[in-house]
Design an enzyme around this catalytic site. Structure first.
Site, PDB file in Angstrom:
ATOM      1  CE1 TYR A 323     -57.349  24.756  71.750  1.00 35.29           C
ATOM      2  CE2 TYR A 323     -57.610  22.493  72.492  1.00 35.29           C
ATOM      3  CZ  TYR A 323     -57.802  23.469  71.536  1.00 35.29           C
ATOM      4  OH  TYR A 323     -58.430  23.160  70.354  1.00 35.29           O
ATOM      5  CG  HIS A 479     -57.855  27.599  54.019  1.00 37.88           C
ATOM      6  ND1 HIS A 479     -58.716  28.064  54.982  1.00 37.88           N
ATOM      7  CD2 HIS A 479     -57.291  26.484  54.554  1.00 37.88           C
ATOM      8  CE1 HIS A 479     -58.663  27.287  56.047  1.00 37.88           C
ATOM      9  NE2 HIS A 479     -57.818  26.310  55.806  1.00 37.88           N
ATOM     10  CD  GLU A 480     -55.578  23.600  51.896  1.00 36.50           C
ATOM     11  OE1 GLU A 480     -54.597  23.160  52.522  1.00 36.50           O
ATOM     12  OE2 GLU A 480     -56.749  23.483  52.301  1.00 36.50           O
ATOM     13  CG  HIS A 483     -52.848  25.437  56.244  1.00 35.10           C
ATOM     14  ND1 HIS A 483     -53.152  25.813  57.535  1.00 35.10           N
ATOM     15  CD2 HIS A 483     -54.023  25.030  55.699  1.00 35.10           C
ATOM     16  CE1 HIS A 483     -54.443  25.639  57.760  1.00 35.10           C
ATOM     17  NE2 HIS A 483     -54.993  25.170  56.661  1.00 35.10           N
ATOM     18  CD  GLU A 507     -59.145  25.077  58.897  1.00 31.28           C
ATOM     19  OE1 GLU A 507     -60.059  25.107  58.068  1.00 31.28           O
ATOM     20  OE2 GLU A 507     -58.042  24.527  58.677  1.00 31.28           O
ATOM     21  NE  ARG A 619     -58.246  19.532  66.175  1.00 30.62           N
ATOM     22  CZ  ARG A 619     -57.074  18.917  66.006  1.00 30.62           C
ATOM     23  NH1 ARG A 619     -56.418  19.055  64.880  1.00 30.62           N
ATOM     24  NH2 ARG A 619     -56.580  18.163  66.955  1.00 30.62           N
TER      25      ARG A 619
END
EC number: 3.4.-.-
Length: 730
Positions: A323, A479-480, A483, A507, A619
């Site tokens: 981070y 969603h996939e 990515h 995510e 995360r």
């Protein structure tokens, strides 16, 4: 004193600082020579000129320095030979790399000639002062070559992992373990050498070079001497084995003894209304996992030692390294404090519903919630359908219409691909459709959990999902594919920057897209519901409650995980208090209590896999907050927002995705929000739930429900002196 010989350049690009031919210029400092290089093909006008006689301050420095020992760090071929940092120069020992050439670094293949940093005739063992530009250029070459090695091995490892997960055979498992071991060794070697370059990074002028070396210096497993590393890996393996092999028996069907959180246990926890059965299941799972405590003691010692070997104070600091330099702990706490009023209203509402179901003897009017009654073995989500405002009102589900229209698993992904094209982003490449696994095969065993794969070569991207024709898998496919878009947008970056801006960013963007495609408005646009079938206000509150019960309890639970681990690693919480400190946090932050009094013979943190496997929960907290910041940036209206067919939204996504990890993540948030925010901010999340928060506030007032919680008993016995846990009062 420092030697800062002046160098004058005419018509030379400042970034071309490695000598690749031509005659270098030298001048002598005592018995040493100061050398600056000339670029290949440099003519008289662009040659580097230096004073042939050593400046007086250099001669004085030479006399004051005496003998400078050259420390060899030559660990493996094709890497930097020696380095010893001075204030503005580097002392190196010349080593002979072949019969005719003296070099500081040799190429790893025959594609390029070695970069000569010393001319023929240099004497073996001679000490030479090299200019900072040479060192920086050599570091850059090391970084580029090592990134290429890492990228190639990453490709091989990903292919082996794909082969195994899409065909679960012993042979594929063996090949995967072999490639993983090779990758791990390469990461360890790269990390060690990057650490040596970082010892002289004060000589570098390129901040990107420094950042990539910083990232490379912490890749792979923590660094420990061989016996300790073996112990570290064994302890982790022991803890995950205890967790993975644990199972419990049903109270009323004792022959059913294979219950685990992902195989029947959580389903039973959410379905049963028998408090004795729920208490039995809750306690039995912790009885099966509490022996993790014995291994965790050794793990903390070894993990701290490894972190200190990387110049961190303790493992807790290492957990936040991805981070960046900012104080992410303060941002996490600040975001949680923004969400507390909403969470407290939800907590009060759920307590009343549980009290109506189980009675005041189990659920007191102002106390914490009993952990075993919440529908989840950990209490990180409360998936209880009977506590919805309208349990009789079914949630929106377009699954029957999808089936009626004959939509296939591949068709779901084609719809998802069209979604991104409508934003002005690129279609998935043809190879994606040829190599992905989009439904469960009938001829072999596979790992069915949905995942998106980047094979590290800039070309090969795949999805693995055992897709069923359901609304949930419709959202999951989008969603996939998010990515996949992220992978493709940052492929132009160096290998070490090819990832999300922080561990939660990937995510978060996927979750934001999921929010958009799960709206009634989007389903109507897709022809899956007809006009007039959109749910009304009561259904909206029901839907928000359904989501809130799964998301909001997770936020304080994630804070408990982070704060407990921090206190254990930094020594604030001694081993004798581990379990009671856990319940101090559970009660004070989450307002949850155990069904019976716990002791230090228990180890309730070990009931969570992420403790046993030492994986981060930070995360997920970050992703849950960021998803709403992203969602709002893509469409100002947070309710029934659908950014399908919005090139403007696509431009925002592209501007964020293409940065990968090349910028501090706070800068990426600033790009996303046009400078309005520069870090985690839960305002958008709170705004998304505003209709529900207003409804909860009115409902709690109408029923006279106390908001917050107070201690109502003894929760954990400390080893030395029993005492009541302190609890927040709301």
């Amino acid at each position: 004193m420092t030697f800062t010989g002046e160098v004058h350049r005419t018509g030379v690009n400042n970034h071309n600082n490695v000598w690749q031919g031509g005659k270098p210029d030298w001048h002598t400092v005592g018995q040493r020579r100061w050398w600056q290089e000339a670029p290949r093909g440099a003519g008289p006008a662009s040659r580097i000129s230096t004073t042939k006689a050593a400046p007086r301050h250099a001669r004085e420095e030479e006399q004051s320095m005496g003998h400078i020992p050259a420390v060899s760090i030559h660990q493996r071929p094709l890497r930097i030979v020696t380095l010893q940092s001075l204030t503005c120069t580097v002392c190196c020992t010349v080593r002979k790399t072949d019969a005719t050439q003296w070099t500081l670094q040799q190429q790893s293949s025959g594609e390029h000639q070695p970069t000569p940093l010393f001319p023929q005739g240099a004497r073996l063992g001679q000490e030479v002062l090299i200019g900072p530009a040479v060192v920086e250029s050599s570091a850059r070459r090391f970084l580029e070559e090592t990134e290429k090695e890492l990228m190639n091995q990453c490709t091989r490892t990903m292919q082996a992992a794909w082969d195994y997960q899409t065909n679960l055979t012993t042979r594929h498992r063996t090949l995967l373990v072999s490639e993983q071991e090779t990758f791990k060794r390469l990461q360890e070697e790269s990390r060690q050498e990057a650490g040596r370059w970082r010892s002289v990074d004060y000589l570098f002028t390129d901040p990107d070079l420094k950042d990539r070396l910083d990232r490379m210096s912490v890749i792979g497993l923590p660094e420990l001497p061989s016996p300790s590393m073996t112990s570290y890996q064994r302890v982790l393996s022991d803890m995950t084995h205890i967790y993975s092999s644990a199972s419990v028996c049903s109270r009323y069907r004792p022959f059913r003894c294979s219950l685990t959180p992902h195989a029947g246990l959580n389903k039973l926890m959410s379905a049963s209304r028998n408090s004795e059965e729920l208490s039995h299941l809750w306690g039995a799972w912790r009885d099966r996992t509490k022996t993790i405590r014995h291994s965790y003691r050794a793990f903390v010692t070894l993990a701290n030692r490894a972190a200190q070997g990387l110049n961190f104070r303790h493992k807790g600091d290492l957990n936040y390294v991805e981070y960046g330099a900012g104080d992410v702990r303060k941002q996490l706490q600040g975001a949680w404090e923004q969400l507390q009023p909403l969470y407290h209203q939800l907590h009060a509402y759920v307590r009343r519903k549980l009290r109506e179901e189980y009675g005041a003897h189990l659920v007191t009017e102002r106390g914490p919630l009993p952990a075993h009654l919440l529908g989840d073995i950990w209490g990180q989500a409360w998936p209880l359908a009977y506590i919805l405002p309208r349990p009789d009102l079914p949630p929106l589900d377009v699954t029957p219409e999808m089936v009626r229209q004959g939509i296939t698993p591949r068709g779901i992904f084609e719809i998802a691909d069209d979604f991104f094209v409508s934003l002005g982003l690129e279609r998935a490449p043809p190879s994606f459709w040829q190599t992905s696994l989009l439904q469960e095969p009938k001829d072999r065993a596979v790992v069915c959990s949905a995942s998106t794969w980047d094979f590290c070569d800039g070309e090969d991207f795949r999805v693995k999902q055992c897709t069923k024709v359901t609304q949930d898998d419709f959202v999951s496919a989008h969603h996939e594919m998010t990515h996949l878009q992220y992978f493709r947008q940052y492929q132009h970056l160096p290998y070490l920057h090819r990832k999300g801006a922080n561990p939660g960013f990937h995510e978060a963007i996927g979750l934001a897209v999921g929010l958009s495609v799960a709206t009634p408005r989007h389903f109507r646009r897709m022809g899956l519901i007809r006009a007039g079938e959109e749910p009304g206000y009561v259904s909206q509150i029901n839907t928000l409650m359904h989501l809130a019960l799964r998301q909001l309890p997770f936020m304080p639970f994630a804070r408990v995980m982070d704060l407990w681990k921090d206190a254990v690693f930094n020594g604030t919480t001694p081993e004798k208090d581990w379990n009671c400190a856990w319940w101090d946090l559970r009660v004070s932050l989450q307002g949850i209590k155990p069904p019976d009094v716990r002791t230090e013979k228990d180890f309730d943190p070990g009931a969570k896999y992420q403790i046993a496997a030492d994986t981060s929960y930070t995360r997920y907290f970050v992703a849950f907050v960021l998803q709403f910041q992203i969602y709002k940036a893509l469409n100002k209206n947070l309710h029934d927002c659908d950014f399908y067919l919005s090139p403007a939204a696509g431009n925002v996504l592209r501007s964020v995705m293409k940065l990968g990890a090349s910028k501090p993540w706070e800068e990426v948030v600033s790009v996303l929000t046009e400078g309005r925010e520069t870090g985690l901010n839960a305002t958008a999340m709170r705004e998304y739930y505003k209709p529900l928060e207003e409804w909860l506030t009115r409902d709690n007032l109408r029923h006279g429900e106390f908001v917050g919680w107070r201690p109502d008993g003894e929760y954990c016995l400390y080893k030395k002196s029993p005492h009541y846990t302190r609890c927040s009062e709301g």
